[in-house]
Design a protein around this motif. Structure first.
Motif, PDB file in Angstrom:
ATOM      1  N   MET A  96      -2.381   2.501  -2.220  1.00 51.23           N
ATOM      2  CA  MET A  96      -1.165   3.272  -2.510  1.00 51.23           C
ATOM      3  C   MET A  96      -1.580   4.610  -3.115  1.00 51.23           C
ATOM      4  SD  MET A  96       0.710   0.200  -4.441  1.00 51.23           S
ATOM      5  CE  MET A  96      -0.860  -0.457  -4.904  1.00 51.23           C
ATOM      6  N   ASP A  97      -0.746   5.607  -2.930  1.00 45.04           N
ATOM      7  CA  ASP A  97      -1.010   6.881  -3.607  1.00 45.04           C
ATOM      8  C   ASP A  97       0.253   7.338  -4.327  1.00 45.04           C
ATOM      9  OD1 ASP A  97       0.614   7.914  -1.649  1.00 45.04           O
ATOM     10  OD2 ASP A  97      -0.972   8.998  -0.588  1.00 45.04           O
ATOM     11  N   ASP A  98       0.281   8.589  -4.766  1.00 45.52           N
ATOM     12  CA  ASP A  98       1.433   9.051  -5.555  1.00 45.52           C
ATOM     13  C   ASP A  98       2.602   9.533  -4.708  1.00 45.52           C
ATOM     14  OD1 ASP A  98       0.374   8.547  -8.066  1.00 45.52           O
ATOM     15  OD2 ASP A  98      -0.745  10.436  -8.084  1.00 45.52           O
ATOM     16  N   THR A  99       2.469   9.476  -3.379  1.00 40.28           N
ATOM     17  CA  THR A  99       3.516  10.079  -2.550  1.00 40.28           C
ATOM     18  C   THR A  99       4.712   9.152  -2.313  1.00 40.28           C
ATOM     19  OG1 THR A  99       2.495   9.257  -0.515  1.00 40.28           O
ATOM     20  CG2 THR A  99       1.828  11.465  -1.261  1.00 40.28           C
ATOM     21  N   ASN A 100       4.562   7.876  -2.679  1.00 43.79           N
ATOM     22  CA  ASN A 100       5.631   6.894  -2.430  1.00 43.79           C
ATOM     23  C   ASN A 100       6.021   6.838  -0.950  1.00 43.79           C
ATOM     24  OD1 ASN A 100       5.813   6.097  -5.102  1.00 43.79           O
ATOM     25  ND2 ASN A 100       7.207   7.776  -5.579  1.00 43.79           N
ATOM     26  N   ALA A 101       5.041   7.067  -0.082  1.00 43.87           N
ATOM     27  CA  ALA A 101       5.350   7.067   1.352  1.00 43.87           C
ATOM     28  C   ALA A 101       4.912   5.750   1.993  1.00 43.87           C
ATOM     29  CB  ALA A 101       4.670   8.250   2.022  1.00 43.87           C
ATOM     30  N   GLY A 102       4.904   4.679   1.238  1.00 46.05           N
ATOM     31  CA  GLY A 102       4.516   3.377   1.785  1.00 46.05           C
ATOM     32  C   GLY A 102       3.042   3.103   1.509  1.00 46.05           C
ATOM     33  N   SER A 103       2.663   1.829   1.624  1.00 45.98           N
ATOM     34  CA  SER A 103       1.276   1.455   1.350  1.00 45.98           C
ATOM     35  C   SER A 103       0.498   1.343   2.661  1.00 45.98           C
ATOM     36  CB  SER A 103       1.242   0.124   0.602  1.00 45.98           C
ATOM     37  OG  SER A 103       1.974  -0.843   1.315  1.00 45.98           O
ATOM     38  N   LEU A 104      -0.820   1.394   2.529  1.00 46.58           N
ATOM     39  CA  LEU A 104      -1.691   1.235   3.698  1.00 46.58           C
ATOM     40  C   LEU A 104      -2.398  -0.104   3.531  1.00 46.58           C
ATOM     41  CD1 LEU A 104      -3.149   3.020   6.034  1.00 46.58           C
ATOM     42  CD2 LEU A 104      -4.990   3.134   4.368  1.00 46.58           C
ATOM     43  N   MET A 105      -2.316  -0.978   4.536  1.00 44.54           N
ATOM     44  CA  MET A 105      -2.927  -2.303   4.368  1.00 44.54           C
ATOM     45  C   MET A 105      -4.054  -2.508   5.384  1.00 44.54           C
ATOM     46  SD  MET A 105      -1.079  -5.915   3.808  1.00 44.54           S
ATOM     47  CE  MET A 105      -0.565  -6.344   5.428  1.00 44.54           C
ATOM     48  N   ILE A 106      -5.197  -2.972   4.893  1.00 42.96           N
ATOM     49  CA  ILE A 106      -6.319  -3.308   5.787  1.00 42.96           C
ATOM     50  C   ILE A 106      -6.664  -4.768   5.512  1.00 42.96           C
ATOM     51  CG2 ILE A 106      -8.702  -2.764   6.429  1.00 42.96           C
ATOM     52  CD1 ILE A 106      -8.152   0.025   5.047  1.00 42.96           C
ATOM     53  N   THR A 107      -6.506  -5.614   6.525  1.00 38.17           N
ATOM     54  CA  THR A 107      -6.731  -7.043   6.277  1.00 38.17           C
ATOM     55  C   THR A 107      -8.048  -7.506   6.894  1.00 38.17           C
ATOM     56  OG1 THR A 107      -5.599  -7.743   8.281  1.00 38.17           O
ATOM     57  CG2 THR A 107      -4.249  -7.524   6.320  1.00 38.17           C
ATOM     58  N   GLU A 108      -8.767  -8.348   6.176  1.00 37.47           N
ATOM     59  CA  GLU A 108      -9.938  -9.003   6.771  1.00 37.47           C
ATOM     60  C   GLU A 108      -9.430 -10.109   7.692  1.00 37.47           C
ATOM     61  OE1 GLU A 108     -13.225  -8.308   3.233  1.00 37.47           O
ATOM     62  OE2 GLU A 108     -12.411 -10.312   3.511  1.00 37.47           O
ATOM     63  N   ASN A 109     -10.333 -10.630   8.535  1.00 35.39           N
ATOM     64  CA  ASN A 109      -9.898 -11.629   9.522  1.00 35.39           C
ATOM     65  C   ASN A 109      -9.639 -13.004   8.938  1.00 35.39           C
ATOM     66  OD1 ASN A 109      -9.850  -9.994  11.712  1.00 35.39           O
ATOM     67  ND2 ASN A 109     -12.024 -10.323  12.195  1.00 35.39           N
ATOM     68  N   GLY A 110     -10.385 -13.356   7.904  1.00 37.49           N
ATOM     69  CA  GLY A 110     -10.237 -14.710   7.346  1.00 37.49           C
ATOM     70  C   GLY A 110     -11.350 -15.627   7.815  1.00 37.49           C
ATOM     71  N   PHE A 111     -11.410 -16.822   7.226  1.00 34.41           N
ATOM     72  CA  PHE A 111     -12.502 -17.754   7.546  1.00 34.41           C
ATOM     73  C   PHE A 111     -12.109 -18.730   8.661  1.00 34.41           C
ATOM     74  CE2 PHE A 111     -10.284 -19.385   3.711  1.00 34.41           C
ATOM     75  CZ  PHE A 111      -9.847 -20.613   4.171  1.00 34.41           C
ATOM     76  N   HIS A 112     -13.146 -19.328   9.254  1.00 35.92           N
ATOM     77  CA  HIS A 112     -12.905 -20.355  10.273  1.00 35.92           C
ATOM     78  C   HIS A 112     -12.486 -21.644   9.571  1.00 35.92           C
ATOM     79  CE1 HIS A 112     -15.051 -18.631  13.986  1.00 35.92           C
ATOM     80  NE2 HIS A 112     -14.658 -17.656  13.198  1.00 35.92           N
ATOM     81  N   VAL A 113     -11.503 -22.304  10.108  1.00 33.13           N
ATOM     82  CA  VAL A 113     -11.038 -23.573   9.526  1.00 33.13           C
ATOM     83  C   VAL A 113     -11.636 -24.724  10.343  1.00 33.13           C
ATOM     84  CG1 VAL A 113      -8.992 -25.008   9.128  1.00 33.13           C
ATOM     85  CG2 VAL A 113      -8.924 -22.563   8.600  1.00 33.13           C
TER      86      VAL A 113
END
Ligand code: TA6
Length: 315
Positions: A96-113
């Motif tokens: 997030m930054d100070d612009t209040n223009a929404g957040s940026l999300m980067i997701t990892e893939n996760g583990f094998h089950v």
């Protein structure tokens, strides 16, 4: 009992940078914190805040288990998560930054089950579900999970005659829609993908989905949502609020919807709480906080219009 299932859990790492987040520049973090991640776990958090008895099911990585457990404990989330040995619960980075223009999300893939843990989840559902239960399945699937495994879960729950709510996307959403479940909450983009961009309008697509699914909610971000139930279609507007972080707003919508639904509230009340709580979430800096009182104070700024009956304004 309400069960949530998170097949691909996460720990959200929230990073706040000063000024405007900019590419090709060193963006210095001035605040970093961890929060709960994974859509089903978020729904459990909402249900817990509404004092609704619930249990979070799914998986948890062994390597960083203490961190995840401490986050769950802080939020009083009752859970039965199966431990995947040698695996680490993924991090989802939210900037997030100070612009209040929404957040940026980067997701990892996760583990094998492992197959063993999948079978243990199926066994748990066989053993404990009853027809009075509600099951919410939300979030992405682990990288090695197959649609057949997801359908095995859905089939097991269906055989128990539980109410099934899913917040899934892509192939997983298409598969559960085919099977016929009770609730879905795609966004507009996910609906278009589902219909492979065929030329009918969004409203027509929602109506088609509502033939098979009891409650179809299509979220439109700041513009609110469409909600279809039985032969009725409603357009719900969201109040304008000061946005800080929109991550998790959809999960708060789902959790609040289910919390009201379980208490037998009418659809108008359900929609007001879901919309109000989700708007409240957006004003908070982390992934999970929202305020029920604040949500109630928004109610007179939420309009619910029944479509197709001469602009019949419900509220
Ligand atoms: O909806 C927000 C959120 O639950 C984040 O907290 C983050 O963990 C992410 O979604 C995970 O989404 P995914 O679709 O990858 O399961």
């Amino acid at each position: 009992m309400i069960y949530t299932i998170t097949l691909n859990p996460a720990i959200d790492r929230l990073i706040k940078v000063k000024g405007t987040l900019t590419k090709k520049r060193t963006n210095r973090a001035h605040q970093v914190e961890y929060d709960l991640g994974g859509k089903g776990l978020h729904v459990s958090n909402v249900l817990t805040k509404f004092n609704m008895e619930n249990k979070a099911l799914g998986y948890i990585g062994e390597t960083n288990r203490p961190l995840m457990e401490s986050i769950l404990a802080k939020k009083n989330i009752c859970h039965h998560l199966l431990v995947e040995d040698g695996a680490s619960t993924r991090e989802c980075i939210v900037v997030m930054d100070d612009t209040n223009a929404g957040s940026l999300m980067i997701t990892e893939n996760g583990f094998h089950v492992s197959k063993e843990n999948h079978s243990k989840l199926i066994d748990f559902l066989h053993q404990f579900l009853t027809e009075k239960d509600i099951v919410v399945i939300a979030g992405s699937m682990p990288p090695n999970y197959t649609i057949a495994q997801l359908l095995e879960i859905i089939n097991t729950i269906k055989n128990k005659k539980c109410f099934i709510a899913c917040d899934l996307s892509g192939e997983a959403l298409a598969a559960v829609v085919d099977m016929g479940i009770n609730f879905i909450k795609p966004n507009q983009y996910e609906v278009e993908v589902l219909f492979q961009n065929n030329q009918t309008t969004l409203i027509q697509k929602i109506k088609e989905l509502a033939i098979k699914i009891d409650y179809v909610v299509v979220s439109l971000g700041k513009d609110g949502s469409y909600v279809a139930h039985k032969d009725n279609l409603y357009q719900v507007t969201s109040p304008t609020v000061k946005e800080r972080n929109d991550t998790g707003a959809g999960d708060v919508f789902v959790g609040s919807f289910i919390a009201q639904f379980v208490q037998g509230k009418d659809l108008k009340t359900i929609m007001k709480y879901a919309t109000g709580c989700s708007a409240s979430k957006v004003t908070k800096h982390n992934s999970t906080d929202f305020d029920i009182k604040e949500a109630e104070s928004y109610f007179n700024r939420i309009s619910i219009k029944k479509l197709g009956s001469d602009e019949d304004v419900v509220s």
